[in-house]
Design a protein around this motif. Structure first.
Motif, PDB file in Angstrom:
ATOM      1  N   GLY A 445       0.828  -1.221   0.000  1.00 22.99           N
ATOM      2  CA  GLY A 445       0.000   0.000   0.000  1.00 22.99           C
ATOM      3  C   GLY A 445       0.850   1.252   0.000  1.00 22.99           C
ATOM      4  N   ILE A 449       0.882   4.089  -2.941  1.00 29.01           N
ATOM      5  CA  ILE A 449       0.323   5.424  -2.683  1.00 29.01           C
ATOM      6  C   ILE A 449       1.427   6.474  -2.598  1.00 29.01           C
ATOM      7  CG2 ILE A 449      -1.037   6.799  -1.057  1.00 29.01           C
ATOM      8  CD1 ILE A 449      -2.516   4.216  -0.322  1.00 29.01           C
ATOM      9  N   LEU A 498      -1.799  12.657  -0.439  1.00 31.28           N
ATOM     10  CA  LEU A 498      -1.472  11.227  -0.351  1.00 31.28           C
ATOM     11  C   LEU A 498      -0.206  11.020   0.489  1.00 31.28           C
ATOM     12  CD1 LEU A 498      -2.100  10.076  -4.057  1.00 31.28           C
ATOM     13  CD2 LEU A 498      -3.524   9.602  -2.063  1.00 31.28           C
ATOM     14  N   ILE A 502       0.130   9.009   4.176  1.00 30.39           N
ATOM     15  CA  ILE A 502       1.016   7.856   4.371  1.00 30.39           C
ATOM     16  C   ILE A 502       2.050   8.126   5.463  1.00 30.39           C
ATOM     17  CG2 ILE A 502       2.828   6.484   3.266  1.00 30.39           C
ATOM     18  CD1 ILE A 502       0.026   5.657   2.495  1.00 30.39           C
TER      19      ILE A 502
END
Lengths: 571, 204
Positions: A445, A449, A498, A502
């Motif tokens: 992930g 991302i 994004l 994260i």
């Protein structure tokens, strides 16, 4: 005890503290007063991730303002916007990327080279707290109208300069500790060329930091002295403040903050393929070459106003992309010699994502130096008007990239590659750092991302650069039309959002892993370097009182005969 | 992971004993940073001076009414060169566990350092250079000389710490690493001043 005490003395003190009746501090007091490199490394990592979140919020506001959306005025005026622009750049490098690397290196490098700790544990602790204090003052100084752009309040600007110098000096202190550790704490048999690739990359990057960033401190001190006079002469003049330090955030210097990415990828890939890296000396040399050509202190505009048209500038950009291509070749060769695909894992995915963003950054850097080459050719062909005219028409788009958003895109790309590389390292060494193995799904992930975020930010900058948008904040961003500028800015907003999400998730996951306690085996990946010999997480002195045996290659754990390895490592 | 899956045990154990000369290596890195710091300052100074002289041919880079005489800087340069000798005397005496000579040489070296601070204060008063907003030379000269003054203080402090550790030890040579490190920083300090002396005061 002074900051010059070596780790052995500190370890002795730890060992003797409890029996003497003065117990070693536990809990929060133990963490805050610790000079153990692993605790310090974790604190560097978590603090830089949190400050990185703050920096990305600044970047988010800048992109929203650039979008020029109706009814959405983030900043009161262009001066305020310029101050945030400088804060974002300073913060991105010195509050986020560089401390993140130092945190990872402070934790991992002593383990990798088989040391019980860092060379000067008190100095390492002082560097962390100095950096954190300086970072707090730096942010506060910007909040009270300081900063490195024109129009700030003088006292606050002075505070900004001093706190910026404090931050850089602290980072240099931590770097010097790491370099000394690598030079003096290696076991017998581990020569410099047998150091693991990550340690070597930190050594190269640290050496360039140590030689280039003192020049930045010199810039800051000159500005500060100038500002102390009745009126600033030149160095402290508002429009010159950021200009004087902008070389740190531009080619080629900016690439030095991404050199450890090569080291992380170089650690993860051989383990994923299950075979040693071939042409080891070439790989080490390529990292060294990248370091040498990333030195940019001599290309500051105060030394040379045409710094971006010098042959050295052009050569450095060409060398960086050649190095990246050669490294890709080296890793492709690794895959060929293994004869199979690497075992998929979360840290491998993040490392590949970091490598992809770094390759894109090298391409953008190469395109930008072509503009520098055009400038150099133009000055060379000044005597021939017809040739100059042809040159103008043919290469105008590249030439015009100088001073445009392509520079901002490059900085974002390099920073995101560095963050991805550091996060890949955190995933790979998660058993050592957090005591738990990071989940592979989370790695996939993050790779997708954060990689997408980095590419979006870089692509936005490159396209905006080709459209002629200026890099420095100005009253009119929309030279290519308001709609295009708005679309590009919205792409930037998505990218930063994004990345922000994260980074905060990784920080929270890391903190929660630490809170839950250790639960893993010493070496879940079958690593080849000495850190995998230690328990997960390692004890205070890393390895206990095991007998010393010589290291015979760059892959010491894979050199051990099978019978002895099958008995399992320290736990 | 195949054949390399299991971790090693006996064959490869990490080192316990650190290598020697940790302080010298650390001080070497710090000295490199110091040299680059002054390199950065002098780079700005030389490029600004060259730009000024190119734009104002025949004019003096040093503002009118400012006395930049060579006497005090030259005396400082000789003082520091002498301190190089006494600093090596400290190292030599420490190596031989000669506590008496170590102490004498340390005191003489420290006195040279303090003399340099005194001479710098005298030179500031003699020059009468002010950062009044009119001269590029003023902030640069004060930045370089002020930074140098700070370096002298740091080198003296480092020498004091190492001297205390050395002289209070059972055998001074145990702390030879620390004394050698302090000597290294001292020599770098002297080298920096020689560059400043030639670059700023001799060539003006």
């Amino acid at each position: 005890m002074t900051a010059t005490e070596t780790h052995a003395a500190a370890a002795d003190e730890h060992a003797s503290a409890s029996p003497a009746g003065s117990p070693t501090p536990q809990g929060l007091a133990g963490i805050l007063s610790s000079s153990d490199h692993k605790t310090l490394g974790r604190m560097w990592i978590l603090a830089s991730l949190l400050l990185g979140g703050f920096v990305l919020v600044c970047g988010l506001l800048l992109h929203i303002e650039r979008a020029n959306l109706p009814g959405l005025e983030v900043f009161a005026g262009i001066e305020s916007f310029r101050q945030f622009f400088t804060l974002y750049r300073v913060g991105l490098v010195f509050l986020f990327v560089m401390p993140l690397w130092i945190g990872l290196a402070t934790h991992v490098v002593p383990l990798q080279i088989g040391a019980r700790g860092v060379a000067f544990p008190r100095a390492a602790a002082a560097a962390f707290w100095g950096w954190l204090t300086g970072a707090g003052i730096l942010i506060a100084s910007w909040a009270i109208d300081g900063g490195l752009a024109a129009g700030g309040e003088q006292r606050a600007v002075e505070l900004s300069l001093l706190s910026f110098a404090m931050v850089v000096l602290s980072l240099l202190g931590a770097t010097a500790v790491l370099l000394t550790t690598m030079c003096t704490q290696r076991p017998a048999g581990m020569s410099l060329e047998r150091m693991p690739l990550f340690s070597w990359s930190v050594f190269v990057a640290g050496a360039v930091w140590l030689l280039s960033l003192p020049v930045l401190v010199a810039n800051l001190v000159v500005m500060w002295i100038d500002l102390r006079g009745p009126s600033a002469v030149r160095f402290g003049a508002g429009q010159n403040l950021y200009e004087q330090v902008s070389w740190v955030f531009d080619q080629p210097q900016v690439f030095v903050f991404a050199i450890p990415v090569i080291g992380v990828v170089g650690e993860i890939l051989p383990v994923a393929f299950g075979t040693p890296q071939r042409r080891w000396g070439v790989m080490l040399s390529l990292i060294g070459l990248a370091g040498v050509f990333s030195f940019g202190a001599d290309l500051q505009r105060f030394f040379s106003p045409m710094a971006q048209s010098t042959p050295l500038y052009v050569v450095s950009g060409v060398v960086v992309i050649l190095v990246v291509v050669a490294l890709l070749g080296g890793w492709a060769d690794l895959g060929r010699s293994a004869g199979r695909f690497p075992r998929p894992s979360g840290h491998l995915a993040v490392a590949m994502s970091a490598l992809g963003v770094l390759v894109f950054a090298a391409i953008v850097g190469f395109i930008r130096v072509l503009g520098g080459a055009v400038g150099f050719l133009r000055s060379f062909a000044r005597h021939n008007e017809s040739w100059q005219g042809d040159l103008d028409r043919a290469l105008a788009p590249l030439d015009d990239l100088r001073g445009t958003m392509a520079g901002a895109g490059l900085l974002d790309l390099v920073a995101m590659a560095a963050v991805l590389g550091a996060v890949a390292g955190m995933f790979y060494w998660s058993p050592k750092i957090f005591g738990r193995r990071a989940s592979h799904a989370a790695g996939f992930g993050v790779a997708a991302i954060l990689g997408a975020a980095g590419l979006l930010m870089g692509l936005m900058g490159l396209v905006a650069g080709f459209l002629g948008q200026p890099e420095r904040p100005s009253a009119n961003f929309a030279t290519a039309g308001a709609e295009v500028a708005a679309i590009l800015a919205v792409i930037g907003v998505i990218g930063v959002l994004l990345a922000l999400a994260i980074v905060l998730i990784v920080a929270l996951r890391g903190a929660s892993s630490l809170a839950r306690g250790a639960s893993t085996v010493p070496d879940p990946w079958g690593g080849h370097t000495l850190e995998w010999f230690a328990a997960s997480p390692p004890p205070l002195d890393n390895f206990g009182d095991e007998p010393v045996a010589p290291v015979r290659s760059a892959h010491p754990l894979w050199d051990a005969p099978a019978p002895s390895r099958s008995e399992g490592g320290a736990s | 992971m195949s054949e390399h899956a299991a971790p090693a045990t006996e064959m490869v154990a990490p080192a316990i004993a650190p290598r020697r000369r940790t302080l010298q290596v650390g001080t070497g890195f710090a000295s490199a940073a110091v040299l680059m710091y002054f390199g950065g300052l002098l780079g700005v100074y030389f490029s600004e001076r060259a730009d000024f002289l190119r734009a104002n041919p025949g004019e003096s880079w040093i503002p009118s009414g400012v006395r930049v005489e060579l006497t005090a800087p030259t005396v400082m340069a000789w003082t520091l060169l002498l301190s190089v000798v006494t600093m090596q005397w400290v190292v030599h005496a420490t190596k031989r566990d000669d506590r008496r000579h170590t102490l004498i040489a340390l005191v003489v070296t420290a006195m040279f350092g303090v003399a340099v601070i005194n001479q710098t204060a005298f030179q500031y008063r003699q020059m009468g250079l002010t950062i009044d907003g009119g001269s590029l030379a003023a902030p640069l000269i004060y930045t370089i000389s002020g930074s140098y003054l700070a370096l002298v203080v740091v080198a003296l402090g480092y020498l004091f710490v190492m001297a205390t550790r050395t002289l209070t030890a059972t055998a001074p040579s145990v702390h030879l690493d620390g004394i050698s490190a302090a000597a290294m920083l001292w020599h770098v300090m002297v080298f920096v001043y020689l560059v400043i002396w030639v670059g700023i005061f001799v060539t003006k």
